[in-house]
Design a protein around this motif. Structure first.
Motif, PDB file in Angstrom:
ATOM      1  N   ALA A  45       0.626  -0.381   3.590  1.00 47.32           N
ATOM      2  CA  ALA A  45      -0.148   0.379   2.609  1.00 47.32           C
ATOM      3  C   ALA A  45      -1.531  -0.218   2.424  1.00 47.32           C
ATOM      4  O   ALA A  45      -2.518   0.509   2.266  1.00 47.32           O
ATOM      5  CB  ALA A  45       0.597   0.427   1.283  1.00 47.32           C
ATOM      6  N   SER A  46      -1.644  -1.539   2.478  1.00 48.94           N
ATOM      7  CA  SER A  46      -2.932  -2.201   2.339  1.00 48.94           C
ATOM      8  C   SER A  46      -3.862  -1.866   3.495  1.00 48.94           C
ATOM      9  O   SER A  46      -5.055  -1.588   3.304  1.00 48.94           O
ATOM     10  CB  SER A  46      -2.728  -3.717   2.255  1.00 48.94           C
ATOM     11  OG  SER A  46      -3.968  -4.383   2.199  1.00 48.94           O
ATOM     12  N   VAL A  47      -3.320  -1.854   4.712  1.00 50.83           N
ATOM     13  CA  VAL A  47      -4.125  -1.485   5.883  1.00 50.83           C
ATOM     14  C   VAL A  47      -4.571  -0.034   5.764  1.00 50.83           C
ATOM     15  O   VAL A  47      -5.738   0.302   6.003  1.00 50.83           O
ATOM     16  CB  VAL A  47      -3.330  -1.714   7.186  1.00 50.83           C
ATOM     17  CG1 VAL A  47      -4.085  -1.141   8.393  1.00 50.83           C
ATOM     18  CG2 VAL A  47      -3.050  -3.200   7.395  1.00 50.83           C
ATOM     19  N   MET A  48      -3.640   0.839   5.400  1.00 53.07           N
ATOM     20  CA  MET A  48      -3.960   2.262   5.270  1.00 53.07           C
ATOM     21  C   MET A  48      -5.032   2.489   4.206  1.00 53.07           C
ATOM     22  O   MET A  48      -5.910   3.334   4.379  1.00 53.07           O
ATOM     23  CB  MET A  48      -2.703   3.051   4.919  1.00 53.07           C
ATOM     24  CG  MET A  48      -1.672   3.105   6.029  1.00 53.07           C
ATOM     25  SD  MET A  48      -2.159   4.168   7.382  1.00 53.07           S
ATOM     26  CE  MET A  48      -1.970   5.770   6.627  1.00 53.07           C
ATOM     27  N   GLN A  49      -4.966   1.741   3.119  1.00 49.75           N
ATOM     28  CA  GLN A  49      -5.952   1.886   2.042  1.00 49.75           C
ATOM     29  C   GLN A  49      -7.360   1.632   2.576  1.00 49.75           C
ATOM     30  O   GLN A  49      -8.302   2.362   2.263  1.00 49.75           O
ATOM     31  CB  GLN A  49      -5.624   0.925   0.907  1.00 49.75           C
ATOM     32  CG  GLN A  49      -6.513   1.087  -0.315  1.00 49.75           C
ATOM     33  CD  GLN A  49      -6.156   2.312  -1.144  1.00 49.75           C
ATOM     34  OE1 GLN A  49      -4.995   2.628  -1.304  1.00 49.75           O
ATOM     35  NE2 GLN A  49      -7.164   2.983  -1.678  1.00 49.75           N
ATOM     36  N   LYS A  50      -7.501   0.595   3.399  1.00 51.01           N
ATOM     37  CA  LYS A  50      -8.808   0.279   3.976  1.00 51.01           C
ATOM     38  C   LYS A  50      -9.271   1.395   4.913  1.00 51.01           C
ATOM     39  O   LYS A  50     -10.460   1.718   4.974  1.00 51.01           O
ATOM     40  CB  LYS A  50      -8.740  -1.045   4.732  1.00 51.01           C
ATOM     41  CG  LYS A  50      -8.542  -2.253   3.829  1.00 51.01           C
ATOM     42  CD  LYS A  50      -8.394  -3.527   4.649  1.00 51.01           C
ATOM     43  CE  LYS A  50      -8.088  -4.709   3.757  1.00 51.01           C
ATOM     44  NZ  LYS A  50      -7.831  -5.945   4.534  1.00 51.01           N
ATOM     45  N   GLU A  51      -8.340   1.974   5.649  1.00 53.39           N
ATOM     46  CA  GLU A  51      -8.695   3.027   6.602  1.00 53.39           C
ATOM     47  C   GLU A  51      -9.064   4.336   5.916  1.00 53.39           C
ATOM     48  O   GLU A  51      -9.681   5.203   6.535  1.00 53.39           O
ATOM     49  CB  GLU A  51      -7.548   3.245   7.587  1.00 53.39           C
ATOM     50  CG  GLU A  51      -7.310   2.065   8.499  1.00 53.39           C
ATOM     51  CD  GLU A  51      -6.160   2.247   9.463  1.00 53.39           C
ATOM     52  OE1 GLU A  51      -6.005   1.392  10.347  1.00 53.39           O
ATOM     53  OE2 GLU A  51      -5.428   3.243   9.352  1.00 53.39           O
ATOM     54  N   MET A  52      -8.694   4.459   4.655  1.00 59.37           N
ATOM     55  CA  MET A  52      -8.997   5.680   3.914  1.00 59.37           C
ATOM     56  C   MET A  52     -10.333   5.595   3.186  1.00 59.37           C
ATOM     57  O   MET A  52     -10.606   6.375   2.287  1.00 59.37           O
ATOM     58  CB  MET A  52      -7.879   5.978   2.907  1.00 59.37           C
ATOM     59  CG  MET A  52      -6.529   6.205   3.550  1.00 59.37           C
ATOM     60  SD  MET A  52      -6.486   7.646   4.607  1.00 59.37           S
ATOM     61  CE  MET A  52      -6.323   8.936   3.395  1.00 59.37           C
ATOM     62  N   TRP A  78      -6.188  10.240  -3.333  1.00 57.99           N
ATOM     63  CA  TRP A  78      -7.074   9.898  -2.220  1.00 57.99           C
ATOM     64  C   TRP A  78      -8.338  10.745  -2.324  1.00 57.99           C
ATOM     65  O   TRP A  78      -8.493  11.723  -1.603  1.00 57.99           O
ATOM     66  CB  TRP A  78      -6.392  10.158  -0.883  1.00 57.99           C
ATOM     67  CG  TRP A  78      -5.130   9.377  -0.668  1.00 57.99           C
ATOM     68  CD1 TRP A  78      -3.864   9.821  -0.824  1.00 57.99           C
ATOM     69  CD2 TRP A  78      -5.013   8.017  -0.248  1.00 57.99           C
ATOM     70  NE1 TRP A  78      -2.964   8.828  -0.552  1.00 57.99           N
ATOM     71  CE2 TRP A  78      -3.642   7.708  -0.182  1.00 57.99           C
ATOM     72  CE3 TRP A  78      -5.942   7.031   0.068  1.00 57.99           C
ATOM     73  CZ2 TRP A  78      -3.177   6.460   0.193  1.00 57.99           C
ATOM     74  CZ3 TRP A  78      -5.477   5.780   0.447  1.00 57.99           C
ATOM     75  CH2 TRP A  78      -4.115   5.501   0.502  1.00 57.99           C
ATOM     76  N   PRO A  79      -9.248  10.414  -3.222  1.00 51.72           N
ATOM     77  CA  PRO A  79     -10.427  11.260  -3.415  1.00 51.72           C
ATOM     78  C   PRO A  79     -11.288  11.392  -2.164  1.00 51.72           C
ATOM     79  O   PRO A  79     -11.979  12.393  -1.987  1.00 51.72           O
ATOM     80  CB  PRO A  79     -11.179  10.563  -4.556  1.00 51.72           C
ATOM     81  CG  PRO A  79     -10.660   9.171  -4.581  1.00 51.72           C
ATOM     82  CD  PRO A  79      -9.241   9.251  -4.115  1.00 51.72           C
ATOM     83  N   GLY A  80     -11.249  10.386  -1.278  1.00 54.45           N
ATOM     84  CA  GLY A  80     -12.088  10.439  -0.084  1.00 54.45           C
ATOM     85  C   GLY A  80     -11.816  11.648   0.778  1.00 54.45           C
ATOM     86  O   GLY A  80     -12.738  12.242   1.354  1.00 54.45           O
ATOM     87  N   ILE A  81     -10.545  12.042   0.894  1.00 52.54           N
ATOM     88  CA  ILE A  81     -10.206  13.181   1.745  1.00 52.54           C
ATOM     89  C   ILE A  81     -10.790  14.465   1.174  1.00 52.54           C
ATOM     90  O   ILE A  81     -11.319  15.299   1.904  1.00 52.54           O
ATOM     91  CB  ILE A  81      -8.677  13.287   1.917  1.00 52.54           C
ATOM     92  CG1 ILE A  81      -8.186  12.129   2.794  1.00 52.54           C
ATOM     93  CG2 ILE A  81      -8.290  14.631   2.531  1.00 52.54           C
ATOM     94  CD1 ILE A  81      -6.704  12.075   2.981  1.00 52.54           C
ATOM     95  N   ASN A  82     -10.729  14.625  -0.129  1.00 50.33           N
ATOM     96  CA  ASN A  82     -11.269  15.832  -0.736  1.00 50.33           C
ATOM     97  C   ASN A  82     -12.792  15.847  -0.718  1.00 50.33           C
ATOM     98  O   ASN A  82     -13.402  16.906  -0.579  1.00 50.33           O
ATOM     99  CB  ASN A  82     -10.739  15.986  -2.166  1.00 50.33           C
ATOM    100  CG  ASN A  82      -9.302  16.452  -2.175  1.00 50.33           C
ATOM    101  OD1 ASN A  82      -9.014  17.617  -1.999  1.00 50.33           O
ATOM    102  ND2 ASN A  82      -8.369  15.517  -2.345  1.00 50.33           N
TER     103      ASN A  82
END
Length: 197
Positions: A45-52, A78-82
């Protein structure tokens, strides 16, 4: 120029279909949707957070329609996706009510997008689009998460049309649940030699 980064969760046998849930993508009778869930842990989850981190996205139509039904209702998570721009390769759609969505029609449109200014462009899911990008040498990096499971049939990350290409490992993490998270950057042409010579 922007990088095109393929981000994919795959099984040991290369399947990337429906990692997120049972109803995500049942095309072809696929019955193992949500196969990543048993392997999720804090390290992954920590790695994924950085990738997001803020990015723009290039998606095939089918993946876009899965996202379009889900992410607008989960903007707080995940505000970045929106907020990021979603570029969608499609010959059957040309509009969406989801904000920051732009439709593209061809490889030429993708090349033009890649040569523009802006965030790097992440590709999630979208197996057919990934195949097209690999055939046309348009992938700069691949961030691959390999899960310790085989799924048999399903949509695959690679097909026989990929252009032969070399990549180098830029970072890696192995999670406690056995997921290998490896990032690769394009590294020129394939080199050959004789083992032991």
């Amino acid at each position: 120029m922007r990088k095109i980064i393929v981000i994919s969760m795959i099984s040991l046998d290369g399947v990337l279909q429906a990692p997120g849930g049972p109803e995500e993508d049942t095309e072809g009778g696929f019955k193992y949707g949500g196969w990543t869930a048993p392997y999720l842990d804090e390290v992954g989850a920590s790695v994924m957070q950085k990738e997001m981190a803020p990015s723009d996205y290039l998606l095939g139509r089918k993946t876009f329609e899965i996202w379009e039904k889900y992410w607008p209702q989960h903007a707080a998570e995940w505000p970045g996706i929106n907020d990021g721009t979603k570029y969608v390769l499609s010959n059957t759609r040309d509009s969406s009510e989801w904000k920051h969505t732009i439709f593209v029609k061809s490889v030429e449109d993708i090349v033009q997008l890649k040569n523009s200014e802006g965030h790097d462009i992440q590709v999630w899911g979208s197996s057919e689009l990934i195949h097209l990008l690999l055939e046309n040498d348009l992938v700069d990096e691949m961030w691959i998460k390999t899960f310790p499971v085989t799924l048999g049939k399903g949509k695959k990350l690679f097909d026989d049309g990929s252009l032969p290409s070399a990549f180098k490992l830029t970072s890696s993490t192995v999670t406690p649940s056995g997921v290998i998270m490896a990032n690769y950057a394009r590294a020129g042409e394939v080199k050959t030699g004789t083992v032991g010579a």
